[in-house]
Design a protein around this motif. Sequence first.
Motif, PDB file in Angstrom:
ATOM      1  N   GLU A 114       8.204   0.991  -0.527  1.00 23.03           N
ATOM      2  CA  GLU A 114       8.592   0.555   0.816  1.00 23.03           C
ATOM      3  C   GLU A 114       8.699   1.763   1.742  1.00 23.03           C
ATOM      4  O   GLU A 114       9.182   2.824   1.356  1.00 23.03           O
ATOM      5  N   GLU A 115       8.210   1.573   2.952  1.00 19.18           N
ATOM      6  CA  GLU A 115       8.161   2.627   3.977  1.00 19.18           C
ATOM      7  C   GLU A 115       7.180   3.748   3.618  1.00 19.18           C
ATOM      8  O   GLU A 115       7.232   4.831   4.208  1.00 19.18           O
ATOM      9  N   SER A 139       4.464  -0.283   2.864  1.00 22.41           N
ATOM     10  CA  SER A 139       4.574  -0.783   4.235  1.00 22.41           C
ATOM     11  C   SER A 139       3.258  -0.712   5.000  1.00 22.41           C
ATOM     12  O   SER A 139       3.004  -1.504   5.898  1.00 22.41           O
ATOM     13  N   SER A 140       2.425   0.286   4.643  1.00 23.45           N
ATOM     14  CA  SER A 140       1.170   0.483   5.365  1.00 23.45           C
ATOM     15  C   SER A 140       0.064   0.864   4.377  1.00 23.45           C
ATOM     16  O   SER A 140       0.271   1.697   3.491  1.00 23.45           O
ATOM     17  N   LYS A 167      -0.151  -4.659   8.259  1.00 20.28           N
ATOM     18  CA  LYS A 167       0.133  -3.927   7.024  1.00 20.28           C
ATOM     19  C   LYS A 167      -1.094  -3.210   6.477  1.00 20.28           C
ATOM     20  O   LYS A 167      -0.981  -2.126   5.898  1.00 20.28           O
TER      21      LYS A 167
END
Length: 270
Positions: A114-115, A139-140, A167
């Motif tokens: 995450e992140e 996240s990306s 995303k």
Amino acid sequence: MTDESVLGTKSRILDLFSDLNEADLQNIESWISSQSYKKVGDQADCTKENTCHVDEFLYDDQEVDKLVKSGKLSRFYCTDCMSRGINELIFISHSMSKQALMYIFYVLLPNDLEEKQILDVGSRLGAVLYGAYYLSNASSIVGVEMNKDFCEIQEKTLKKFSMDPNKIKIVNSDILERCDIVQNSNIIIINVLDFFVDTEKHKEMWYFFKKYIKKGSYLVSNRSMDETLSALQMSEDMMEWLTICKPNQLEHEIFFDVEGYSELFLYTVN
């Protein structure tokens, strides 16, 4: 050229070769071969004649066996006339299998992304991107691909399966022109590059990555960096840049045939 002129050219070449000794002939043969299909590392023996590219994300071993049995693929070629009927072909993939992707996200990398931003360098048909999307909580996810047609296929796939465009993104570009994406990424996944660039650009790319990949990031490659950098004669310059590390989710390794993933390597950037 007419048949007559071709024969004349061959005759003149043979006349030139007749004055050379065996060692000179071997040197000339090696030079000619190196001009047409030069590679480094574990795929240095791949040529246009003895190699068949099969995308293992689309076709696993069972699918390949079916294609061979149906006559659509051959595992052999003739070393004299290049007919694919005798010698075993080298099967390679510029993608990753579904099993390899599961190993990357369930064993090599941390469970919690995450992140974090994942970058796939040369995303082709998007296999790594789809794996990251469904197998991680990153996240990306960004794929950088030079080939416009491949980018269009990836975009169509994202739309077809309603993947979140906020995303996962596809960028049609040379990675050397997108240092911003590299700098913002925490995990960089790179398949073997030397099939797509010459030696000088290959070196340029690694110097570029060394400059812009931030410290603490993970680098995943499907070839040992020691082998790649040694073949490019860059080991000394890169000696302190990377540290190979153990899988983050080692407890899940029992669910995989470890030998089958011995060509996947995880590094941290120093």
